[in-house]
Structures are given as C-alpha cells and as structure tokens.
Motif scaffolding. Structure first.
Motif, PDB file in Angstrom:
ATOM      1  N   LEU A  34     -40.249  -4.354 -19.200  1.00 39.14           N
ATOM      2  CA  LEU A  34     -40.965  -5.515 -19.548  1.00 39.14           C
ATOM      3  C   LEU A  34     -41.340  -6.626 -18.998  1.00 39.14           C
ATOM      4  O   LEU A  34     -41.443  -7.717 -19.322  1.00 39.14           O
ATOM      5  CB  LEU A  34     -40.255  -5.883 -21.085  1.00 39.14           C
ATOM      6  CG  LEU A  34     -40.250  -4.770 -22.095  1.00 39.14           C
ATOM      7  CD1 LEU A  34     -39.247  -5.142 -23.244  1.00 39.14           C
ATOM      8  CD2 LEU A  34     -41.496  -4.537 -22.631  1.00 39.14           C
ATOM      9  N   ASN A  35     -41.241  -6.399 -17.590  1.00 43.57           N
ATOM     10  CA  ASN A  35     -41.348  -7.548 -16.748  1.00 43.57           C
ATOM     11  C   ASN A  35     -42.857  -7.674 -16.210  1.00 43.57           C
ATOM     12  O   ASN A  35     -43.008  -8.654 -15.443  1.00 43.57           O
ATOM     13  CB  ASN A  35     -40.256  -7.707 -15.539  1.00 43.57           C
ATOM     14  CG  ASN A  35     -40.442  -6.416 -14.563  1.00 43.57           C
ATOM     15  OD1 ASN A  35     -41.268  -5.598 -14.726  1.00 43.57           O
ATOM     16  ND2 ASN A  35     -39.625  -6.474 -13.823  1.00 43.57           N
ATOM     17  N   GLU A  36     -43.591  -7.135 -16.494  1.00 44.38           N
ATOM     18  CA  GLU A  36     -45.111  -6.738 -16.297  1.00 44.38           C
ATOM     19  C   GLU A  36     -45.972  -7.980 -16.712  1.00 44.38           C
ATOM     20  O   GLU A  36     -47.084  -8.320 -16.455  1.00 44.38           O
ATOM     21  CB  GLU A  36     -45.602  -5.520 -16.202  1.00 44.38           C
ATOM     22  CG  GLU A  36     -45.053  -4.555 -15.484  1.00 44.38           C
ATOM     23  CD  GLU A  36     -45.247  -4.624 -13.986  1.00 44.38           C
ATOM     24  OE1 GLU A  36     -46.258  -5.127 -13.544  1.00 44.38           O
ATOM     25  OE2 GLU A  36     -44.243  -4.394 -13.220  1.00 44.38           O
ATOM     26  N   GLY A  37     -45.425  -8.497 -18.084  1.00 50.39           N
ATOM     27  CA  GLY A  37     -46.316  -9.306 -18.677  1.00 50.39           C
ATOM     28  C   GLY A  37     -47.331  -8.824 -19.459  1.00 50.39           C
ATOM     29  O   GLY A  37     -48.442  -9.352 -19.736  1.00 50.39           O
ATOM     30  N   ASN A  38     -47.390  -7.448 -19.694  1.00 51.04           N
ATOM     31  CA  ASN A  38     -48.498  -6.566 -20.332  1.00 51.04           C
ATOM     32  C   ASN A  38     -48.023  -6.326 -21.929  1.00 51.04           C
ATOM     33  O   ASN A  38     -48.679  -5.690 -22.348  1.00 51.04           O
ATOM     34  CB  ASN A  38     -48.804  -5.249 -19.493  1.00 51.04           C
ATOM     35  CG  ASN A  38     -47.495  -4.606 -19.572  1.00 51.04           C
ATOM     36  OD1 ASN A  38     -46.429  -4.911 -19.776  1.00 51.04           O
ATOM     37  ND2 ASN A  38     -47.800  -3.371 -19.182  1.00 51.04           N
ATOM     38  N   TYR A  39     -47.342  -7.200 -22.449  1.00 49.40           N
ATOM     39  CA  TYR A  39     -47.169  -7.089 -23.810  1.00 49.40           C
ATOM     40  C   TYR A  39     -46.710  -8.392 -24.368  1.00 49.40           C
ATOM     41  O   TYR A  39     -46.838  -9.533 -23.897  1.00 49.40           O
ATOM     42  CB  TYR A  39     -45.681  -6.342 -23.808  1.00 49.40           C
ATOM     43  CG  TYR A  39     -44.596  -7.063 -23.394  1.00 49.40           C
ATOM     44  CD1 TYR A  39     -43.793  -8.127 -24.241  1.00 49.40           C
ATOM     45  CD2 TYR A  39     -44.089  -7.255 -21.904  1.00 49.40           C
ATOM     46  CE1 TYR A  39     -42.733  -8.755 -23.866  1.00 49.40           C
ATOM     47  CE2 TYR A  39     -43.097  -7.911 -21.785  1.00 49.40           C
ATOM     48  CZ  TYR A  39     -42.226  -8.672 -22.745  1.00 49.40           C
ATOM     49  OH  TYR A  39     -41.492  -9.610 -22.173  1.00 49.40           O
ATOM     50  N   SER A  40     -46.981  -8.447 -25.712  1.00 47.46           N
ATOM     51  CA  SER A  40     -46.691  -9.838 -26.758  1.00 47.46           C
ATOM     52  C   SER A  40     -45.651  -9.124 -27.535  1.00 47.46           C
ATOM     53  O   SER A  40     -45.503  -8.051 -27.969  1.00 47.46           O
ATOM     54  CB  SER A  40     -47.713 -10.272 -27.083  1.00 47.46           C
ATOM     55  OG  SER A  40     -48.505  -9.292 -27.915  1.00 47.46           O
TER      56      SER A  40
END
Length: 136
Positions: A34-40
């Motif tokens: 979850l460190n890619e920033g591709n989620y909310s």
C-alpha cells in the motif's frame, strides 16, 4: 433387555452433537503493498456480526477461532465467519452503494468474540471489523 435399551439410548445421546471450530486459516496469503498511492480508503471500521447458540455445550475462543462443542445448535447457521463477513459487506453497501465491479479489499481485519457459557446453554457472538480500501 430394558437395561440394554437404556444404555444404547444414553450412548447415542452422548455421542451425537455438533461442533464448530470457526475460521479457515490458510497458509496462502496475498500481500498487497500500500505504499504506491494507488488506493483510497473507501470506509473505516466497518463491522459485521453473526451469532450461534447451543444447548448442553461449551464454547471458547483462541484468538482467530471460536470453537463450540455441544449437543445441538438452536440458533444461527454454524458458519459464523462467513455470515459475519457477508454482514460486513451488506453494512458497507448500505452506506456506500454496491460493491460489485469495484476493486475493493479488506485491510486491518479484526475478529472479536463474545461468549456466554451456562451449563445448559452456550451463545457465541462473532464480530468482524475492517477497513475497506479501493484500488484506483
């Protein structure tokens, strides 16, 4: 002959019953980075609950699983983890709309149990709590 019938009946009653050992714990895990920033974060602290009740039994929890040994189940389906997760998703959908065709995942999943043990009655309540994330 009457004594033998009573012994057979007693043995049949004592050797029948139900058992529920709880969650399916698998060694296979999917790791999501979850460190890619591709989620909310779609929702936090969403809960789902299920209950089962038994007569002439005992229930206990060992952390990830709730186990019951009893003569008979009198309430609930016996599939407490599946029911609790289903209830969690229903609760999510009632606040946020349908989860179909969305890329959602559960994060920070926690299991809590509340167990009441009496001599003739045992009741188990399972609560699953999680945050729901949506991938973009």
């Amino acid at each position: 002959m009457k004594k033998l019938n009573i012994i057979v009946l007693f043995a049949a009653v004592m050797l029948t019953g139900c058992s529920n050992s709880g969650a399916f714990l698998s060694a296979n895990q999917t790791i999501v980075n979850l460190n890619e920033g591709n989620y909310s974060i779609a929702a936090t602290n969403v809960t789902g609950e299920s209950e089962s009740a038994y007569v002439f039994g005992l229930s206990y929890s060992t952390g990830f699983t709730a186990t019951s040994f009893a003569l008979a189940r009198v309430a609930g389906s016996g599939q407490m983890y599946a029911d609790a997760l289903e209830n969690l998703w229903l609760n999510y959908e009632s606040e946020n709309g349908s989860a179909a065709n969305q890329r959602l995942a559960l994060a920070n999943v926690r299991y809590d149990t509340d167990i009441l043990n009496l001599i003739v009655y045992s009741k188990v309540r399972l609560t699953v709590r999680a945050d729901i994330i949506e991938f973009e």
